[in-house]
Scaffold this active site. Structure first.
Site, mmCIF file in Angstrom:
data_model
loop_
_atom_site.group_PDB
_atom_site.id
_atom_site.type_symbol
_atom_site.label_atom_id
_atom_site.label_comp_id
_atom_site.label_asym_id
_atom_site.label_seq_id
_atom_site.Cartn_x
_atom_site.Cartn_y
_atom_site.Cartn_z
ATOM 1 N N TYR A 63 0.811 -1.206 0.000
ATOM 2 C CA TYR A 63 0.000 0.000 0.000
ATOM 3 C C TYR A 63 0.855 1.271 0.000
ATOM 4 O O TYR A 63 0.447 2.283 -0.551
ATOM 5 C CB TYR A 63 -0.921 0.027 1.231
ATOM 6 C CG TYR A 63 -2.204 -0.755 1.062
ATOM 7 C CD1 TYR A 63 -2.180 -2.116 0.824
ATOM 8 C CD2 TYR A 63 -3.444 -0.124 1.142
ATOM 9 C CE1 TYR A 63 -3.355 -2.845 0.683
ATOM 10 C CE2 TYR A 63 -4.627 -0.843 1.003
ATOM 11 C CZ TYR A 63 -4.574 -2.195 0.764
ATOM 12 O OH TYR A 63 -5.736 -2.893 0.625
ATOM 13 N N LYS A 66 3.694 -15.292 2.845
ATOM 14 C CA LYS A 66 4.118 -16.033 1.651
ATOM 15 C C LYS A 66 5.635 -16.179 1.734
ATOM 16 O O LYS A 66 6.378 -15.705 0.861
ATOM 17 C CB LYS A 66 3.692 -15.293 0.377
ATOM 18 C CG LYS A 66 2.231 -15.462 0.034
ATOM 19 C CD LYS A 66 1.838 -16.876 -0.418
ATOM 20 C CE LYS A 66 2.403 -17.205 -1.778
ATOM 21 N NZ LYS A 66 2.039 -18.614 -2.149
ATOM 22 N N ASP A 118 -2.205 -18.122 1.050
ATOM 23 C CA ASP A 118 -3.165 -18.767 0.141
ATOM 24 C C ASP A 118 -3.841 -19.942 0.836
ATOM 25 O O ASP A 118 -5.056 -20.140 0.735
ATOM 26 C CB ASP A 118 -2.498 -19.179 -1.184
ATOM 27 C CG ASP A 118 -1.188 -19.926 -1.003
ATOM 28 O OD1 ASP A 118 -0.674 -19.998 0.138
ATOM 29 O OD2 ASP A 118 -0.668 -20.464 -2.010
ATOM 30 N N ASP A 122 -6.244 -7.389 3.924
ATOM 31 C CA ASP A 122 -7.372 -6.804 3.200
ATOM 32 C C ASP A 122 -8.208 -7.922 2.590
ATOM 33 O O ASP A 122 -9.437 -7.960 2.720
ATOM 34 C CB ASP A 122 -6.845 -5.863 2.108
ATOM 35 C CG ASP A 122 -7.962 -5.205 1.325
ATOM 36 O OD1 ASP A 122 -8.945 -4.783 1.954
ATOM 37 O OD2 ASP A 122 -7.852 -5.123 0.085
ATOM 38 N N ASP A 165 -12.158 -9.639 3.942
ATOM 39 C CA ASP A 165 -13.369 -9.708 3.111
ATOM 40 C C ASP A 165 -13.849 -11.156 3.044
ATOM 41 O O ASP A 165 -15.047 -11.435 3.111
ATOM 42 C CB ASP A 165 -13.094 -9.200 1.686
ATOM 43 C CG ASP A 165 -13.488 -7.743 1.495
ATOM 44 O OD1 ASP A 165 -13.290 -6.954 2.434
ATOM 45 O OD2 ASP A 165 -13.996 -7.397 0.409
#
Ligand code: IPM
Ligand code: MG
Length: 355
Positions: free
Chosen positions: A142, A189, A221, A245, A249
């Site tokens: 970001y 990751k 993942d 983020d 969701d």
């Protein structure tokens, strides 16, 4: 002396859901004798239209002076063509950066009456989940520099983290776990990304200060898959900005609607910021049908974290439970045999349930 709450409703459904949150805070303030003073400011597209900037200096000043910030949502199609630095999203990103709001707490909780509104099979949710996702909020893709077109035909985002940025958010997660079930999953990751490898090393280091808390590493993942395969395995999940983020969701589907999830962004300074994790939902804005419960639950988090009033926070949460148990639903939670209500009616019902 009153507490000063900066109210930044923003765009789309932001103003309508924030209005209900303020209404509930006023009611709970009266009931518990907590003096609250609300000061409204412009942010996002609304601020851009009025001043030419999504985070005008007056708004930043207002936020800095406040004891807590209640934020709605920002964004809308009409601003999609603006350069990144003038887009409405810069309103919230700027506040996070300027106020150093580095730890974003996103509780993912299922409500009993809503277990059947989740797209997941009932046996996966069992009698419900209670997960706290701690998302790093001031680093990573970001904010890393350089960002943008660096040469003809080459555009980059930079994922950058300092050790301090990683350590401080890990501490928040471990401390939160101590008040819960003492399990932290760190999602990264580390098989691909250098920042993730460092994140994993520092997680190990920080974990040594919390021998009573169990740490597990999980690839982000895989974590996304595990969240819907077996969500009950999670207590606290800590992760970097972008993964957080996306995972939050996803986590909202467990609760049944993204319109239910509040969040608290805590920082190194005084004021913390409270915002629903949902966006501005331009498609339903102004129709009076948006779910105000995420915004109202932001009010509860504000009472708990910024004003140290767990009693008042619990009262708001219980009132939300009660209206759901009584079968009131906004359209996002449509369910057989339940009464569909609009944004305002839902807010009024929460106020009434507060007694
Ligand atoms: C969120 C939102 C924001 C983000 C947007 C509006 C910039 O999606 O708070 O999750 O990406 O952080
Ligand atoms: Mg998001």
């Amino acid at each position: 002396m009153s507490y000063r709450i900066a109210v930044l409703p923003g765009d789309g459904i932001g103003p309508e859901v924030t209005r209900e949150a303020v209404k509930v805070l006023e009611a709970v303030g009266r009931r518990f004798g907590i003096p609250l003073e609300f000061e409204w400011g412009l942010v996002g597209g609304a601020a851009y239209e009025a001043t030419g900037h999504p985070l005008p200096p007056e708004t930043l000043e207002l936020a800095r002076r406040a004891d807590a910030i209640l934020f709605g949502a920002v964004g809308g199609d009409q601003w999609d063509q603006l350069p990144l630095e003038l887009r409405p999203e810069q309103g919230i990103l700027g506040l996070r950066k300027e106020l150093d709001l580095y730890a974003n707490l996103r509780p993912v909780i299922t409500y009993k009456p809503l277990l059947h509104t989740s797209p997941l099979r009932p046996e996966i949710l069992g009698d419900g989940v209670d997960i706290l996702i701690v998302r790093e909020l001031t680093g990573g893709l970001y904010f890393g520099q350089p960002k943008g077109q660096v040469a003809p035909g080459l555009t980059v985002d930079t994922c950058a983290y300092t050790d301090d940025q990683i350590r401080r958010v890990l501490h928040v997660a471990f401390q939160a776990a101590r008040k819960r079930r003492r399990q932290v999953v760190s999602a990264d990751k580390a098989n691909v990304m250098a920042t993730s490898r460092r994140w994993r090393e520092l997680a190990e280091e920080v974990a040594r200060e919390y021998p009573d808390v169990e740490l597990r590493h999980m690839y982000a993942d895989n974590c996304a898959m595990q969240l819907i395969r077996n969500p009950r395995q999670f207590d606290v999940i800590v992760t970097e900005n972008t993964f957080g983020d996306i995972l939050t969701d996803e986590g909202a589907t467990l609760a049944g609607s993204i319109g239910l999830l509040p969040s608290a962004s805590l920082g190194s300074g005084r004021a913390a910021l409270y915002e629903p994790i949902h966006g501005s939902a331009p498609d339903i804005a102004g129709k009076g049908i948006a779910n105000p419960l995420a915004a109202i639950l932001c009010g509860a988090m504000l009472l708990r974290y910024s004003l140290d009033r767990p009693d008042a926070a619990a009262a708001v949460e219980a009132a939300v439970q009660e209206v759901l148990a009584r079968g009131l639903r906004t359209p996002d939670l449509r369910q057989e045999g339940c009464r569909i209500v609009g944004t305002q009616e839902m807010g009024d019902a929460v106020v009434a349930a507060l007694g």
